[in-house]
Design an enzyme around this catalytic site. Structure first.
Site, short mmCIF file in Angstrom:
data_model
loop_
_atom_site.label_atom_id
_atom_site.label_comp_id
_atom_site.label_asym_id
_atom_site.label_seq_id
_atom_site.Cartn_x
_atom_site.Cartn_y
_atom_site.Cartn_z
N GLY A 161 0.37 -18.19 -67.17
CA GLY A 161 -0.84 -18.11 -66.97
C GLY A 161 -1.30 -17.76 -65.21
O GLY A 161 -1.53 -17.28 -64.82
N GLY A 181 1.39 -17.19 -63.19
CA GLY A 181 2.72 -16.65 -62.62
C GLY A 181 3.17 -16.38 -63.07
O GLY A 181 3.60 -16.37 -64.19
N GLY A 214 11.18 -15.95 -66.23
CA GLY A 214 9.78 -16.65 -66.53
C GLY A 214 8.63 -16.38 -66.31
O GLY A 214 8.18 -15.23 -65.85
N ASP A 228 0.40 -30.00 -64.36
CA ASP A 228 0.77 -28.84 -65.67
C ASP A 228 2.46 -29.80 -65.88
O ASP A 228 3.08 -28.47 -66.20
CB ASP A 228 0.88 -27.94 -64.70
CG ASP A 228 0.39 -26.86 -65.98
OD1 ASP A 228 0.54 -27.36 -67.22
OD2 ASP A 228 1.42 -25.70 -66.01
#
Length: 784
Positions: free
Chosen positions: A19, A21, A16, A131
């Protein structure tokens, strides 16, 4: 990064990126497990602000311990690279699930409850996510929702003020995923915990409707809609959604934060009511079922209830049973009232000891520590815990150790009707802690009305003083051994040794020492050093206390695994089961014995008993597939291994077993696929030997010889590789070489040797006189 090492972690694959990591799957060579490794994107490695945010994520996650929040294992730096080591969460993200459209209401309510509970735990610790979105929420194969990616998380000034705690970080900057960002993020207001509630509402809206609440083509339009407009009414998007659920989601997405739910716990409570669960108790863990029926419905319910009650009472009288009898219970982790983290081990140890004491009684099933420890520090309702563990009573308690005194408060609760069956508090000197444990066990036994056998009654009645420091060392040793790792076993040796030095007459310390030596036997400590010490320790434990089931099991394990003394193993395991009928580990070890001597039906029963007593044990669950493999029920083995791989996708034991079962069914392609994966990801060379055996049997001679060369080279420094070489030669059809290397392997006492009598791969050798000779060397008198 693929193939590189960060400390003990080898990076395997990229899984994965975002932005904030990049996430990789990595293998922890020390603990032999797969984990997730998160690093900053390459372009941000020199960005100090980004590095501060990354470290803040580690700090935020380190505060959290909840079933619905991703677990952090470690944070470290190598060179100039900061990296976060996280739980590798299997399953699918909610955005992947949303590809199938809107979800059924009962399903999204359950997901919403878990999301709200995870947020409540984070907010209580002062962590605000900022988030939340479907891509950061993952559903595991067992139906558990996990909140991931705290890369934008902030820490609140006052963690106790979970609803309105403001943030204490550098000045606010605009970041997140636009469709789930709350209006206050665009109007200059300081975000707080209610900002997460808006995002949770947006996620629930999308689950309910199959579309986002706001989905404008341009950023400016999207921001204007979020700040100034209400989402399209949910029931217009999905008429099947109930008005109460629409009301809950609408409240969560109010533009004014003051009009939203006051906290994530309040959101969870509102959602729980939608599945028929209210919140009349002040305890966050305990909820009573309830609803308000109409007068007509109430009348019918009363008639039905009276009829059912009469039938139940008649049934109990007919069977001679007691209404509400307790047949299985769970001892939940005791709370450490000292608030001193250094004393957590003592509370955990007291929990473990009470479980062990009750597990020695025949009349009630007692869930193993491994399956209850996951509830430590959580706020799960008792009725849910009882359903998950299949018990009808739970024990809750708290421990306070102050100097040379220990205080315990204990409650026995029946979650079905939220009834406290018994509660009491105790205060004793530390030297009397064993008597205290016996007294608590006796009180629980009295309340659940089980009939004790004479030796059980004597054991509960007899106690002795114990040196407080010795007992503390013993508890630390038990908890270290429970880790199941080489480092844990080494620490356990130290602690048990210290306990014996301080109190040489305390038998359980010797039993623990025996188990620690057995755990280290093999690559960590030579078998001829570890196993004789294990036998001596177990023997000494039984000299001090012949009723110690754990010591009998330890002696049986050594007799079986190293000395190949099958008569002693049978006698000791039978005695262990008699003395500790509710010990999951004793049943599991007994199953290993039954498997090796070919008693597959009894093996299945013993292994199932172990799983019942420890329902969340991954190791116990893995054994069900091996039971079927050695019984040559390959199709059943495939089903068992595949079911467990959904829960533990990285387990090399499961991939190896599945590969062997596929080989048994004749599915060679899948067999090789599983065994290759096992050989590539495991640092256990025997798994590669199994692959070499399969290559030989399936005609892949070159590949088999390549692995044979690797194993032969390794055997020059590690004679334990002999058994792997024998398996590869066996696959290649070279019986002479296979027998030669199997005979050589008996000198190493490798633990797999005890399986040779029942391993299906040895079927081509069974008519050979050398096979009978090999079996006699392994202690099997009949040679087959």
């Amino acid at each position: 990064m693929i193939g590189s090492r960060l400390g003990q972690f080898e990076v395997v694959e990229k899984i994965g990126a975002g932005g904030m990591g990049v996430v990789y799957r990595a293998h922890d060579h020390r603990l032999r497990r797969d984990v997730a490794i998160k690093l900053l994107p390459e372009g941000l490695l020199q960005d100090e602000a980004a590095r501060r945010r990354f470290r803040r994520e580690a700090h935020a996650l380190s505060r959290l311990n909840h079933p619905n929040v991703e677990t952090v294992h470690a944070f470290d730096t190598q060179g100039d690279v900061d990296f976060l080591v996280l739980e590798l969460v299997p399953g699918i993200t909610l955005d992947e699930m949303l590809a199938g459209g809107a979800r059924p209401e009962n399903e999204l309510v359950e997901l919403g409850i878990q999301l709200a509970r995870g947020l409540a735990a984070a907010h209580e610790r002062g962590v605000i996510h900022l988030d939340l979105k479907p891509a950061n929420l993952k559903l595991t194969p067992d139906g558990r929702l996990k909140i991931l990616d705290f890369g934008l998380a902030r820490l609140a000034r006052n963690p106790q003020e979970t609803g309105t705690a403001s943030l204490t970080t550098e000045s606010h900057y605009l970041a997140g995923t636009l469709a789930y960002m709350a209006p206050e993020l665009f109007t200059g207001q300081t975000p707080d915990a209610r900002t997460d509630l808006y995002a949770a509402g947006a996620v629930l809206y999308e689950l309910a409707s199959g579309r986002r609440a706001f989905d404008k083509p341009f950023t400016a339009e999207m921001i204007y809609a979020i700040v100034n407009l209400a989402p399209r009414p949910l029931r217009e998007a999905n008429p099947g959604i109930s008005p109460p659920l629409e009301s809950v989601i609408t409240k969560a997405m109010q533009r004014n934060p003051m009009l939203r739910h006051a906290s994530a716990s309040e959101l969870a409570t509102d959602l729980e009511r939608l599945r028929g669960t209210g919140s009349s108790s002040p305890s966050p863990r305990r909820r009573r079922f309830g609803f308000t029926p109409s007068p007509v419905a109430f009348g019918w319910l009363l008639v039905v209830a009276l009829a059912v009650t009469s039938l139940m009472l008649w049934s109990h009288r007919e069977r001679g049973a007691r209404p509400g009898a307790v047949t299985a219970l769970a001892v939940l982790p005791f709370e450490n009232l000292s608030r001193d983290p250094a004393q957590e081990f003592f509370a955990d140890g007291m929990t473990d000891e009470l479980i062990t004491s009750l597990a020695n009684l025949q009349g009630v099933g007692v869930i193993a520590r491994g399956s209850v420890i996951q509830y430590k520090g959580t706020h799960e309702r008792l009725d849910r815990i009882a359903r998950e563990l299949h018990v009808d009573a739970v024990v809750e308690g708290s421990v306070l150790r102050a100097g040379d005194e220990v205080r315990i408060s204990v409650r026995l609760i029946r979650p079905r009707d939220d009834r406290t069956l018994w509660a009491d508090s105790y205060r004793r000197p530390m030297r009397d802690v064993l008597g205290l444990q016996s007294e608590v066990s006796q009180a629980i036994v009295d309340r659940i009305h089980i009939q004790l056998r004479p030796h059980e009654r004597r054991r509960l009645a007899v106690s002795r003083a114990v040196d407080p420091q010795a007992y503390e060392a013993y508890l630390r040793g038990r908890l270290a051994w429970e880790l199941g790792s080489a480092e844990g076993f080494r620490k356990a040796l130290e602690y048990f040794g210290e306990a014996i030095r301080l109190d040489p007459a305390y038998a359980p310390s010797y039993a623990g020492l025996a188990n620690a030596y057995s755990g280290l036997s093999g690559p960590t400590m030579p078998e001829d050093e570890a196993m004789p010490r294990a036998r001596a320790a177990a023997t000494r434990a039984l000299e001090l206390d012949s009723t110690l089931g754990e010591a009998h099991a330890a002696l049986g394990w050594v007799a079986m695994s190293y000395y190949w003394d099958w008569k002693t193993a049978d006698r000791e395991f039978r005695r262990a089961v008699e003395l500790s009928p509710n010990s999951s580990s004793v049943w599991l070890w007994y199953g290993f014995y039954l498997r090796r001597v070919g008693q597959s039906d009894r093996d299945r029963e013993a292994t199932q008993k172990a799983r019942t007593l420890d329902p969340h044990s991954s190791f116990a669950a893995q054994q069900s597939g091996w039971v079927e493999y050695f019984a040559r029920r390959y199709d059943a083995g495939v089903r068992e291994f595949r079911a467990q791989l959904k829960v533990q996708p990285e387990s090399f034991m499961l991939h190896s077993g599945l590969g062997l079962c596929y080989l048994g069914t004749g599915d060679s392609a899948r067999a090789l696929s599983e065994l290759r994966q096992d050989c590539q990801t495991s640092d256990n060379d025997l798994t590669c030997a199994f692959l070499g055996n399969a290559y030989g049997r399936l005609g892949h001679k070159r590949e088999a010889h390549d692995l044979l060369a690797k194993l032969t080279n390794a055997a020059t420094t590690d004679p334990r590789e002999s058994i792997g070489i024998a398996f590869v030669y066996l696959g290649l059809g070279d019986k002479d070489a296979a027998f030669r290397w199997f005979q050589k392997a008996t000198e190493t006492r490798h633990d797999w040797l005890a399986f040779l009598r029942v391993d299906p791969r040895l079927d081509p050798l069974r008519g050979d006189p050398r096979y009978a000779e090999l079996m006699k060397r392994l202690g099997f008198e009949t040679g087959g």
